[in-house]
Structure formats: structure tokens, C-alpha cells
Design an enzyme around this catalytic site. Structure first.
Site, PDB file in Angstrom:
ATOM      1  N   TRP A   1     -13.050 -45.215 -57.135  1.00 28.87           N
ATOM      2  CA  TRP A   1     -14.110 -45.253 -56.116  1.00 28.87           C
ATOM      3  C   TRP A   1     -15.442 -44.817 -56.703  1.00 28.87           C
ATOM      4  CZ3 TRP A   1     -12.415 -48.426 -52.861  1.00 28.87           C
ATOM      5  CH2 TRP A   1     -11.089 -48.395 -52.437  1.00 28.87           C
TER       6      TRP A   1
ATOM      7  N   ASP B   1     -18.968 -38.982 -51.381  1.00 23.92           N
ATOM      8  CA  ASP B   1     -17.996 -39.837 -50.709  1.00 23.92           C
ATOM      9  C   ASP B   1     -16.848 -38.918 -50.307  1.00 23.92           C
ATOM     10  OD1 ASP B   1     -15.933 -41.528 -49.999  1.00 23.92           O
ATOM     11  OD2 ASP B   1     -15.999 -42.741 -51.826  1.00 23.92           O
TER      12      ASP B   1
ATOM     13  N   LYS C   1      -8.917 -42.727 -43.230  1.00 27.35           N
ATOM     14  CA  LYS C   1      -8.040 -41.785 -43.934  1.00 27.35           C
ATOM     15  C   LYS C   1      -7.761 -40.531 -43.086  1.00 27.35           C
ATOM     16  CE  LYS C   1      -8.550 -44.527 -47.562  1.00 27.35           C
ATOM     17  NZ  LYS C   1      -9.742 -44.577 -48.377  1.00 27.35           N
TER      18      LYS C   1
HETATM   19  C1  LIG Z   1     -10.486 -45.636 -49.239  1.00 26.82           C
HETATM   20  C2  LIG Z   1     -11.657 -45.135 -49.983  1.00 26.82           C
HETATM   21  C3  LIG Z   1     -12.832 -45.886 -50.144  1.00 26.82           C
HETATM   22  C4  LIG Z   1     -12.965 -47.302 -49.632  1.00 26.82           C
HETATM   23  O1  LIG Z   1     -13.093 -47.289 -48.279  1.00 26.82           O
HETATM   24  P1  LIG Z   1     -13.343 -48.628 -47.447  1.00 26.82           P
HETATM   25  O2  LIG Z   1     -13.642 -48.082 -46.093  1.00 26.82           O
HETATM   26  O3  LIG Z   1     -12.085 -49.429 -47.533  1.00 26.82           O
HETATM   27  O4  LIG Z   1     -14.492 -49.342 -48.060  1.00 26.82           O
HETATM   28  C5  LIG Z   1     -13.879 -45.310 -50.811  1.00 26.82           C
HETATM   29  N1  LIG Z   1     -13.811 -44.062 -51.307  1.00 26.82           N
HETATM   30  C6  LIG Z   1     -12.699 -43.310 -51.177  1.00 26.82           C
HETATM   31  C7  LIG Z   1     -12.672 -41.928 -51.732  1.00 26.82           C
HETATM   32  C8  LIG Z   1     -11.593 -43.817 -50.511  1.00 26.82           C
HETATM   33  O5  LIG Z   1     -10.485 -43.077 -50.366  1.00 26.82           O
END
Ligand SMILES: *Cc1c(COP(=O)(O)O)cnc(C)c1O
Length: 354
Positions: free
Chosen positions: A97, A164, A188
Site C-alpha cells: 500500500w 493511511d 477493515k
Molecule cells: C485495504 C487497504 C487499502 C486499499 O483500500 P481500498 O479501499 O480497497 O482502496 C489501502 N491501504 C491499506 C493499509 C489497506 O489495508
């Protein structure tokens, strides 16, 4: 048979969140939540309370806005540099990511990768590096969902941070004042897929000189109260249910206590059990949210057998990401300790057979 949902995302939600959402699909003030206007008074109350609870639970200071938008965390990889990168930005590369975020940022200016753990399949969090003091921001991925490493604290940085927090939001208290932006996909730890949350510092906006397309400009969504266009109504409704649940259960301090309790139990068993080993060696770097482990080399050929054994006992979603292999038990906020205990029991039973 009871199923234990260790899926990495979309992932487990508290039972009452699912029930309340199901109920609102059938009857939300006489209509279905699926068929009401996002501009109706009833939905305005939902989004207002969700924003208020976000601020309360994370102790967000004055001067920050909470937004719900579409596009996923992946859309934020480009929105962040679009809105904040004027000349130079610093990024810590801790996994897939992070890499995706870095790739997008490079289209907007100079990107300094301050450190990377890529050469060892991202199995640790780099600690020794220098953040350029002339960077517009320093970006981190606080929890690396795929590799199972986590920065479980707020780092010190000479420049404002951006994080993030897709997969660890609401799992610990955060010092929001260190950040100008925190974002994540809701799927998540918060809601079903479809909503993206963004916490943004108002005075950090509108500092870049480029034109920003309307929908990609944070100010648009700040001004519109996340209603510039149609927001993801149903996921926001579920997010509100989750936020209420977190508050009722004792807030982020209690979420943090539970996360540690689950992690101690499962890492403890992985470390003890002769068949398994954790892929992340340093306890400080081990994620409380995504617990990754593999079969020890001498038992490698038992991997498929254990997967079958665990699946037959109700474990769901424990297959490791294809880039790591082995197993990954995602233990988000809603994960009960009993489910982790069930997985541990499974590992112990399997050990006895070998
Ligand atoms: C799942 C995830 C993403 C991607 O998320 P989307 O909503 O599918 O774009 C980005 N960063 C992290 C840390 C993730 O766990």
C-alpha cells in the site's frame, strides 16, 4: 458450525452493526435506508452523528474536518499529493500500500523514500532514517495489512504527517495534532465496503498552486459536508452503528486493550507451537490487526493440511496474502477473543497430530 471470520477486508463487523443495518434496510423511519435522499433530514442526522462520534472517539482537535467520500483508500493515494504536494514529499515504504501511494505521489513532485524494508519482503518497520525538513509532508502506512507489521504509535516528524490508517483506525488513541490528513477505506474496521473516511486539517488545505479537479479537492467535500455529490449512504449508516458500538464498549482505549489481548494470545501460541512461526520477528513491529504466520520449514508440507483442518473447524479467511503465503488472521476491532481462542485450540490440536 460457528464460523470465525478472520478475513482481511471486507471483514468482521460487530453483530449488532449488521443487525441494525439490516433493520434500516427494511425500515428507516417508515422507508428503507436504500431509498431515501442523502439530503433528507433523517440522513443528515446520521452523517452529523457519525462525524461527531469520529471527533469524540479520536479526540480530534478543533480545526479538523471529517469526510466520507467514495473511491477507497486507493483514491486517496492520488488525492493526498494532489492537495498537499507542492514540491517535495517524504514517504516511508513499508509494503504494497505504501508503494502504491508512492507511485501516485511521483506524478506530482519529488518523492523522497526515506526508508524501505522491501529487500526483506517488508518484514520489519525501518527505524533509522532522516525526514527532509523541507518536505511538504511525511506519509506513513500505520498498519501494513498484507505483511502484518504496524507502527503502533504516532511517530515524531519535523514536517506534518499523513497516514493511511485503513486497517487500524479506532484500534488505539491517535495524536491527531501530528497529522494534516488521515484516511482509510472503511471496510477493515468500520463499515461494509464503499465508504472512505478522511480526517483533514482545514488550514493545511489550499496551499498548492495547481488546479485540483473538483471531486478530488478536499475543500469541495469540506464545504459540502460530504454531500457535494451522493455519498455512500448505506456504508455511512453502518459506520455510525460501529462508532456507537465502539463508544458503548469503552472507546479506543478499550479497543486497544482488546487488540493487545488478542495479539498476545495468538502470537503467544505461534511462538510456542513447534509447527508455526511468525513472519514478523520483532514484537514491536508485529501488527495487532493482521497476524501473519507460516509453517516452520520442517513442517512446510503440512500447510494445506492445516488449512483444511482449520477450515473444517470454522476458521474463515486465514489464508495469507498471495505475496506472503502461509496464514494471516485478521483481528479487527469486532473480533471476539473467543474466536482467537478457537484458532489457538485448532493449532494446538493440529500440533498433537504431528
Ligand atoms: C485495504 C487497504 C487499502 C486499499 O483500500 P481500498 O479501499 O480497497 O482502496 C489501502 N491501504 C491499506 C493499509 C489497506 O489495508
Amino acid at each position: 458450525m460457528k464460523k470465525h471470520n478472520f478475513s482481511a477486508g471486507p471483514s468482521i463487523l460487530p453483530r449488532e452493526v449488521i443487525e441494525n443495518t439490516a433493520q434500516a434496510v427494511l425500515d428507516f423511519n417508515g422507508l428503507s435506508i436504500l431509498e431515501i435522499s442523502h439530503r433528507s433530514k433523517d440522513f443528515q442526522a446520521v452523517i452529523d452523528e457519525a462525524v461527531a462520534l469520529f471527533k469524540e472517539l479520536l479526540n480530534i482537535p478543533e480545526g479538523y474536518s471529517v469526510l466520507f467520500v467514495g473511491g477507497g483508500a486507493s483514491m486517496q493515494f492520488c488525492m493526498v499529493p494532489y492537495n498537499f504536494l507542492e514540491k517535495k514529499a517524504a514517504y516511508l515504504n513499508t509494503g504494497v500500500w505504501s508503494k502504491k501511494a508512492i507511485k501516485e505521489a511521483k506524478a506530482f513532485g519529488e518523492v523522497v523514500e526515506v526508508a524501505s524494508s522491501a529487500e526483506t519482503t517488508f518484514n520489519y518497520i525501518p527505524k533509522e532514517y532522516t525526514i527532509p525538513t523541507d518536505a511538504d509532508y511525511f506519509h506513513v502506512t500505520s498498519n501494513n495489512t498484507i505483511y502484518g507489521t504496524e507502527i503502533r504509535k504516532d511517530l515524531d516528524s519535523p514536517v506534518p504527517m499523513i497516514a493511511d490508517m485503513s486497517s487500524d483506525i479506532f484500534s488505539r488513541p491517535v495524536d491527531i495534532s501530528k497529522y494534516i490528513c488521515i484516511y482509510g477505506g472503511a471496510q477493515k474496521n468500520l463499515a461494509p465496503a464503499g465508504a472512505t473516511f478522511v480526517i483533514v486539517k482545514d488550514e493545511a488545505l489550499n496551499k498548492v498552486s495547481r488546479y485540483i479537479p473538483t471531486m478530488l479537492k478536499y475543500q469541495t467535500h469540506v464545504d459540502g459536508g460530504s454531500m457535494f455529490n451522493t455519498p455512500p449512504v448505506l456504508p455511512i449508516y453502518s459506520a455510525l452503528q460501529t462508532l456507537r458500538w465502539i463508544k458503548k464498549e469503552g472507546g479506543v482505549v478499550e479497543m486497544q486493550r482488546r487488540a493487545k489481548e488478542r495479539a498476545d494470545l495468538l502470537y503467544g501460541e505461534i511462538d510456542r507451537n513447534k509447527l508455526f512461526r511468525a513472519t514478523i520477528a520483532d514484537p514491536e513491529d508485529r501488527s495487532y490487526m493482521n497476524i501473519c504466520f507460516v509453517m516452520n520449514d520442517e513442517y512446510k508440507e503440512l500447510e494445506a493440511d492445516f488449512m483444511k483442518f482449520a477450515t473444517e473447524r470454522g476458521m474463515v479467511g486465514i489464508k495469507g496474502h498471495r505475496s506472503v503465503g502461509g496464514f494471516r488472521a485478521s483481528c479487527y476491532n469486532a473480533m471476539p477473543l473467543e474466536s482467537v481462542q478457537a484458532l489457538v485450540d485448532c493449532m494446538q490440536e493440529f500440533e498433537k497430530l504431528h
